[in-house]
Design a protein around this motif. Structure first.
Motif, PDB file in Angstrom:
ATOM      1  N   UNK A 133       0.826  -1.209   0.000  1.00 59.80           N
ATOM      2  CA  UNK A 133       0.000   0.000   0.000  1.00 59.80           C
ATOM      3  C   UNK A 133       0.857   1.254   0.000  1.00 59.80           C
ATOM      4  N   UNK A 134       1.899   1.253   0.845  1.00 63.78           N
ATOM      5  CA  UNK A 134       2.817   2.391   0.864  1.00 63.78           C
ATOM      6  C   UNK A 134       3.540   2.539  -0.470  1.00 63.78           C
ATOM      7  N   UNK A 135       3.992   1.430  -1.050  1.00 64.48           N
ATOM      8  CA  UNK A 135       4.680   1.496  -2.337  1.00 64.48           C
ATOM      9  C   UNK A 135       3.766   2.062  -3.421  1.00 64.48           C
ATOM     10  N   UNK A 136       2.531   1.628  -3.451  1.00 67.13           N
ATOM     11  CA  UNK A 136       1.570   2.148  -4.433  1.00 67.13           C
ATOM     12  C   UNK A 136       1.347   3.637  -4.203  1.00 67.13           C
ATOM     13  N   UNK A 137       1.169   4.017  -2.945  1.00 62.73           N
ATOM     14  CA  UNK A 137       0.953   5.424  -2.610  1.00 62.73           C
ATOM     15  C   UNK A 137       2.128   6.288  -3.072  1.00 62.73           C
ATOM     16  N   UNK A 138       3.361   5.875  -2.746  1.00 59.85           N
ATOM     17  CA  UNK A 138       4.530   6.667  -3.122  1.00 59.85           C
ATOM     18  C   UNK A 138       4.736   6.677  -4.631  1.00 59.85           C
TER      19      UNK A 138
END
Length: 182
Positions: free
Chosen positions: A165-170
């Motif tokens: 989720x963090x990777x997608x967000x960034x």
């Protein structure tokens, strides 16, 4: 306008992250902070009204608003599990004892009128359901979504979902900035 959208996006991400972390580390506090809590139904005791693997959404109850016929989730000792666990059943009857304590008689779907659940503690002594045992009042269900929650039972899998989720967000943030700079 773009700043408002971006700010709104960050607020939603923060709230969702807070919800996931609270659910992960202190699930009993979710309903206190967010005023609702989801549960996955694991048994057939409320079928066909609520089925196995339905997700039910509960809201924090007020004692004076509870009525006979309400569906509630509460904590009771379950002999098959050898521990206290959550149960979702109807309030079949509300009694007030001589000392003023309110007792909730419960029953699953399809039981005869007056056929109440017989709750016992770990030692086999009869016990009553009180307001302190009630986690929430049923709002609605989302059919069959509980199958997905089985995947999240693993802490490692949940951790991977959060990291992804963090990777997608960034990644989305980076692409937005790059497109905005061009």
């Amino acid at each position: 306008m773009e700043r408002i959208k971006s700010g709104f996006f960050y607020i939603i991400v923060f709230v969702l992250l807070a919800y996931v972390l609270l659910s992960f580390f202190s699930p009993d506090k979710v309903i206190d902070y967010f005023r609702f809590r989801p549960f996955v139904v694991l048994t057939q005791s409320m079928e066909p009204v609520i089925n196995v693997n339905d997700i039910i959404i509960l809201t924090k109850p007020k004692e004076e608003e509870l009525n006979e016929g309400d569906i509630i989730s509460f904590v009771a000792y379950i002999p098959e599990l050898s521990e206290r666990s959550y149960v979702t059943h109807y309030i079949a009857k509300i009694d007030v004892t001589d000392n003023g304590e309110t007792i909730y008689k419960t029953q699953g779907e399809g039981r005869a009128v007056g056929e109440y659940d017989d709750w016992k503690d770990a030692l086999g002594s009869p016990t009553d359901i009180t307001f302190e045992d009630i986690e929430g009042v049923y709002l609605f269900k989302i059919p069959f979504i509980g199958y997905i929650s089985v995947l999240f039972k693993s802490r490692m899998l949940l951790g991977l979902v959060i990291i992804n989720g963090f990777l997608i967000y960034f990644t989305i943030s980076y692409i937005r900035r790059k497109n905005h700079d061009e």
